[in-house]
Design a protein around this motif. Structure first.
Motif, PDB file in Angstrom:
ATOM      1  N   ILE A 141       0.848  -1.190   0.000  1.00  0.00           N
ATOM      2  CA  ILE A 141       0.000   0.000   0.000  1.00  0.00           C
ATOM      3  C   ILE A 141       0.883   1.240   0.000  1.00  0.00           C
ATOM      4  CG2 ILE A 141      -1.633   1.340   1.399  1.00  0.00           C
ATOM      5  CD1 ILE A 141      -2.898  -1.317   2.232  1.00  0.00           C
ATOM      6  N   MET A 142       1.978   1.198   0.739  1.00  0.00           N
ATOM      7  CA  MET A 142       2.891   2.345   0.770  1.00  0.00           C
ATOM      8  C   MET A 142       3.539   2.575  -0.597  1.00  0.00           C
ATOM      9  SD  MET A 142       4.672   2.139   4.528  1.00  0.00           S
ATOM     10  CE  MET A 142       6.009   3.130   4.058  1.00  0.00           C
ATOM     11  N   VAL A 143       3.929   1.497  -1.244  1.00  0.00           N
ATOM     12  CA  VAL A 143       4.537   1.616  -2.578  1.00  0.00           C
ATOM     13  C   VAL A 143       3.518   2.194  -3.547  1.00  0.00           C
ATOM     14  CG1 VAL A 143       5.442   0.293  -4.540  1.00  0.00           C
ATOM     15  CG2 VAL A 143       6.256  -0.160  -2.233  1.00  0.00           C
ATOM     16  N   ALA A 144       2.283   1.695  -3.450  1.00  0.00           N
ATOM     17  CA  ALA A 144       1.241   2.198  -4.348  1.00  0.00           C
ATOM     18  C   ALA A 144       0.976   3.670  -4.052  1.00  0.00           C
ATOM     19  CB  ALA A 144      -0.035   1.367  -4.177  1.00  0.00           C
ATOM     20  N   GLY A 145       0.959   4.055  -2.787  1.00  0.00           N
ATOM     21  CA  GLY A 145       0.720   5.452  -2.431  1.00  0.00           C
ATOM     22  C   GLY A 145       1.844   6.349  -2.922  1.00  0.00           C
ATOM     23  N   ILE A 146       3.067   5.892  -2.783  1.00  0.00           N
ATOM     24  CA  ILE A 146       4.215   6.695  -3.232  1.00  0.00           C
ATOM     25  C   ILE A 146       4.175   6.823  -4.750  1.00  0.00           C
ATOM     26  CG2 ILE A 146       6.733   6.728  -3.419  1.00  0.00           C
ATOM     27  CD1 ILE A 146       6.796   5.536  -0.586  1.00  0.00           C
ATOM     28  N   THR A 147       3.826   5.736  -5.393  1.00  0.00           N
ATOM     29  CA  THR A 147       3.759   5.743  -6.859  1.00  0.00           C
ATOM     30  C   THR A 147       2.680   6.719  -7.288  1.00  0.00           C
ATOM     31  OG1 THR A 147       4.434   3.441  -6.902  1.00  0.00           O
ATOM     32  CG2 THR A 147       3.442   4.287  -8.898  1.00  0.00           C
ATOM     33  N   ILE A 148       1.557   6.752  -6.660  1.00  0.00           N
ATOM     34  CA  ILE A 148       0.460   7.642  -7.009  1.00  0.00           C
ATOM     35  C   ILE A 148       0.906   9.084  -6.758  1.00  0.00           C
ATOM     36  CG2 ILE A 148      -1.863   8.378  -6.340  1.00  0.00           C
ATOM     37  CD1 ILE A 148      -2.506   5.442  -5.889  1.00  0.00           C
ATOM     38  N   LEU A 149       1.576   9.339  -5.669  1.00  0.00           N
ATOM     39  CA  LEU A 149       2.050  10.685  -5.367  1.00  0.00           C
ATOM     40  C   LEU A 149       3.083  11.144  -6.403  1.00  0.00           C
ATOM     41  CD1 LEU A 149       2.449  10.691  -1.483  1.00  0.00           C
ATOM     42  CD2 LEU A 149       0.905  12.071  -2.833  1.00  0.00           C
ATOM     43  N   ALA A 150       3.936  10.223  -6.766  1.00  0.00           N
ATOM     44  CA  ALA A 150       4.963  10.561  -7.763  1.00  0.00           C
ATOM     45  C   ALA A 150       4.291  10.852  -9.088  1.00  0.00           C
ATOM     46  CB  ALA A 150       5.953   9.437  -7.896  1.00  0.00           C
ATOM     47  N   ALA A 151       3.289  10.071  -9.425  1.00  0.00           N
ATOM     48  CA  ALA A 151       2.591  10.257 -10.703  1.00  0.00           C
ATOM     49  C   ALA A 151       1.816  11.572 -10.661  1.00  0.00           C
ATOM     50  CB  ALA A 151       1.675   9.087 -10.956  1.00  0.00           C
ATOM     51  N   MET A 152       1.328  11.967  -9.547  1.00  0.00           N
ATOM     52  CA  MET A 152       0.561  13.185  -9.452  1.00  0.00           C
ATOM     53  C   MET A 152       1.478  14.406  -9.595  1.00  0.00           C
ATOM     54  SD  MET A 152      -2.210  12.195  -6.565  1.00  0.00           S
ATOM     55  CE  MET A 152      -2.754  13.758  -6.203  1.00  0.00           C
ATOM     56  N   GLN A 153       2.676  14.257  -9.313  1.00  0.00           N
ATOM     57  CA  GLN A 153       3.606  15.361  -9.454  1.00  0.00           C
ATOM     58  C   GLN A 153       3.887  15.620 -10.927  1.00  0.00           C
ATOM     59  OE1 GLN A 153       7.125  14.586  -7.265  1.00  0.00           O
ATOM     60  NE2 GLN A 153       6.410  15.781  -5.556  1.00  0.00           N
ATOM     61  N   PHE A 154       3.825  14.586 -11.681  1.00  0.00           N
ATOM     62  CA  PHE A 154       4.094  14.740 -13.102  1.00  0.00           C
ATOM     63  C   PHE A 154       2.846  15.200 -13.837  1.00  0.00           C
ATOM     64  CE2 PHE A 154       7.521  11.686 -12.119  1.00  0.00           C
ATOM     65  CZ  PHE A 154       8.554  12.492 -12.446  1.00  0.00           C
ATOM     66  N   ILE A 155       1.849  15.200 -13.351  1.00  0.00           N
ATOM     67  CA  ILE A 155       0.634  15.577 -14.056  1.00  0.00           C
ATOM     68  C   ILE A 155       0.428  17.031 -13.931  1.00  0.00           C
ATOM     69  CG2 ILE A 155      -1.774  15.319 -14.257  1.00  0.00           C
ATOM     70  CD1 ILE A 155      -1.588  12.615 -13.274  1.00  0.00           C
TER      71      ILE A 155
END
Length: 155
Positions: A141-155
């Motif tokens: 869940i932490m990896v998925a959350g970090i991945t989502i946060l990282a992806a949101m930065q690029f958007i």
């Protein structure tokens, strides 16, 4: 005791005729009367005494009574002994059952303790396994959350 016939007046006269004074004769006569009243046994007194045959009959009767009592006492003792033996046997049987029951309880207690130890070990393993699974899921869940946060930065 029955009283003997004794003429004290004649006796006093005879003593005085023999040279006693009146006081001496009366004192002597009184002493003789006391002796006759208190110390001598009459034929009537002797008739009331037990004879050898009476004593022999009494002894025989007593021996028979003692024999009867002895026989009765022995029978009572035998009955009592039998009763005591039965009571002791019943108590022994009861004690043996109690001991067997306690041994069974002891064995059951030992078995329950072993079972509880096995359950404890199994629960500890299950808790450890669940802890490991929870750690992996939380990590995911932490990896998925970090991945989502990282992806949101690029958007």
């Amino acid at each position: 005791m029955s009283m003997l016939a004794f003429d004290s007046h004649s006796h006093v006269k005879r003593l005085m005729a023999a040279g006693f004074t009146e006081a001496q004769a009366e004192a002597q006569t009184q002493a003789l009367l006391d002796l006759l009243e208190n110390r001598l046994v009459t034929k009537d007194d002797i008739r009331h005494l037990a004879t050898k045959d009476d004593l022999h009959d009494l002894e025989s009767s007593l021996r028979q009574d003692i024999g009867t009592l002895e026989s009765s006492l022995r029978q009572d003792m035998t009955t009592l002994e039998s009763s005591l033996r039965q009571g002791m046997a019943a108590m022994e049987s009861s004690l043996r059952r109690d001991l067997a029951s306690r041994e069974d309880l002891k064995n059951m207690d030992s078995a329950l303790r072993k079972d509880m130890e096995g359950v404890k070990i199994a629960l500890q393993k299950d808790i450890q396994l669940l802890s490991n699974r929870l750690t992996i899921k939380l990590g995911s869940i932490m990896v998925a959350g970090i991945t989502i946060l990282a992806a949101m930065q690029f958007i």
